[in-house]
Design a protein around this motif. Structure first.
Motif, PDB file in Angstrom:
ATOM      1  N   HIS A 118      57.613 122.481  68.964  1.00 43.18           N
ATOM      2  CA  HIS A 118      57.726 123.834  68.634  1.00 43.18           C
ATOM      3  C   HIS A 118      58.732 124.625  68.847  1.00 43.18           C
ATOM      4  O   HIS A 118      59.130 124.430  70.362  1.00 43.18           O
ATOM      5  N   HIS A 120      58.399 127.379  70.757  1.00 45.64           N
ATOM      6  CA  HIS A 120      58.148 128.503  71.859  1.00 45.64           C
ATOM      7  C   HIS A 120      59.092 127.956  72.932  1.00 45.64           C
ATOM      8  O   HIS A 120      59.431 126.971  72.941  1.00 45.64           O
ATOM      9  N   HIS A 123      59.552 124.979  74.846  1.00 44.47           N
ATOM     10  CA  HIS A 123      59.410 123.724  74.372  1.00 44.47           C
ATOM     11  C   HIS A 123      60.999 123.024  73.700  1.00 44.47           C
ATOM     12  O   HIS A 123      61.136 122.170  73.312  1.00 44.47           O
ATOM     13  N   HIS A 193      48.843 126.378  65.613  1.00 43.75           N
ATOM     14  CA  HIS A 193      49.322 127.113  66.761  1.00 43.75           C
ATOM     15  C   HIS A 193      50.006 128.479  66.332  1.00 43.75           C
ATOM     16  O   HIS A 193      50.185 128.682  65.084  1.00 43.75           O
ATOM     17  N   ASP A 217      50.192 122.316  73.372  1.00 43.66           N
ATOM     18  CA  ASP A 217      49.861 123.475  72.668  1.00 43.66           C
ATOM     19  C   ASP A 217      49.211 123.501  71.469  1.00 43.66           C
ATOM     20  O   ASP A 217      49.543 122.840  70.386  1.00 43.66           O
TER      21      ASP A 217
HETATM   22 ZN    ZN Z   1      53.477 127.457  72.107  1.00 48.13          ZN
END
Ligand code: ZN
Ligand code: ZN
Ligand code: ZN
Length: 318
Positions: A118, A120, A123, A193, A217
């Motif tokens: 994802h 964020h 990552h 998430h 996550d």
């Molecule tokens: Zn995250």
């Protein structure tokens, strides 16, 4: 008495052994090390901000500021096929350069591809190392879900990696497998998430003998329309979100804004469900999480209950 101690000190020194007790004795459970066939290797264990954490001068991070050997890289797992040397990363972290260096030293080969979970920062931002300013790679396959792909294609600096063909985007579809070798298969699945810029996935990795899931996550197990308990029952190793040990860990911040399953909650849940704790490996630790600290009571609590705390360099056979 004094003389005896002196003699034994000399003897130990001759053996090359320090005459002090080891401040960090090994954990209770053995750490897996080598594998003949395909395997997973843990390249990082920390939450997105790494350890130590920017601007943290609290007890959790002070020891690591002063001693680089205590630092931990951001959560990342490699899939390695030793027969061919081919190797893939699950996530491209801010510690990409060190993690890729380790992979190259281990396999002798450049990266075969990257699977993103994802958007964020812990990552995907390691992708910046692939661009013109650094390696300048040629069409490294980057596997991602539709929103994540769109995000990379439509926002700089990531879009430049696409236009310069440093990366070759590979669309993923939830619950649809990618065959990496005749023996290794990777399958993304959606998890709940905070999806500001992209959807979020976990991965299932199937090898010739064993299988694993990687969910660094997720908000809370209860918010998922799938049962984590049943899923763990179908794999050998489950690398699961261990961001926080328990509620209240971040003083002065509303932890409901950053939901994760607390390790204590997960352990209680899995114990009630009769899950074999040896299958569960916690990963993605926030700097405040005491399980990262050698011999903390919390770390011992996890290990005594039979669960594992991911460590950099660990190898898990597939
Ligand atoms: Zn995250
Ligand atoms: Zn994260
Ligand atoms: Zn800290």
């Amino acid at each position: 008495m004094m003389k005896n101690c002196l003699l034994s000190a000399v003897f130990l020194l001759l053996l090359g052994v320090a005459c002090t007790s080891d401040p960090n004795p090994p954990d209770l459970l053995p750490v897996p090390t080598k594998s003949e066939g395909p395997y997973l290797k843990v390249l990082g264990i920390a939450q997105d901000g790494g350890y130590p954490h920017a601007a943290c001068e609290k007890d959790c991070c002070v020891p690591a500021w002063g001693e680089p050997s205590r630092r931990k890289m951001v959560s990342c797992i490699a899939v390695i096929d030793p027969a061919s040397g081919r190797n893939w990363m699950l996530d491209a972290t801010p510690d990409f350069k060190d993690q890729q260096h380790l992979l190259k030293a281990e396999t002798g080969q450049d990266l075969s591809g990257i699977f993103l979970t994802h958007a964020h920062i812990g990552h995907y931002t390691g992708l910046m190392q692939l661009g013109r300013e650094v390696i300048g790679t040629d069409q490294v396959p980057v596997y991602a879900m539709p929103r994540m792909l769109d995000y990379l294609q439509t926002n700089g600096p990531w879009s430049q990696l696409v236009s310069l063909n440093n990366i070759a985007l590979q669309p993923l579809h939830a619950d649809s497998s990618v065959q990496l070798t005749p023996e290794i298969r990777v399958t993304p699945f959606r998890v709940p998430h905070r999806d500001e810029y992209s959807e979020t996935v976990g991965y299932r990795i199937d090898g010739p003998d064993r299988s694993a899931i990687f969910i660094p996550d997720i908000d809370k197990w209860e918010k998922w329309d799938r049962s984590i308990d049943s899923l763990i029952g179908t794999v050998d190793h489950a690398f699961l979100d261990g961001t926080f040990f328990q509620n209240g860990e971040i003083v002065g911040r509303d932890m409901s804004e950053i939901p994760h399953p607390f390790i204590r909650e997960s352990m209680g849940r899995f114990q009630s469900a009769g899950i074999d704790p040896e299958r569960v490996v916690f990963i993605h630790f926030n700097h405040t999480n005491p399980v990262m600290q050698a011999n903390s009571p919390e770390r011992q609590e996890v290990r005594k209950a039979g669960f594992s705390v991911a460590e950099e360099g660990e190898v898990w056979p597939l």
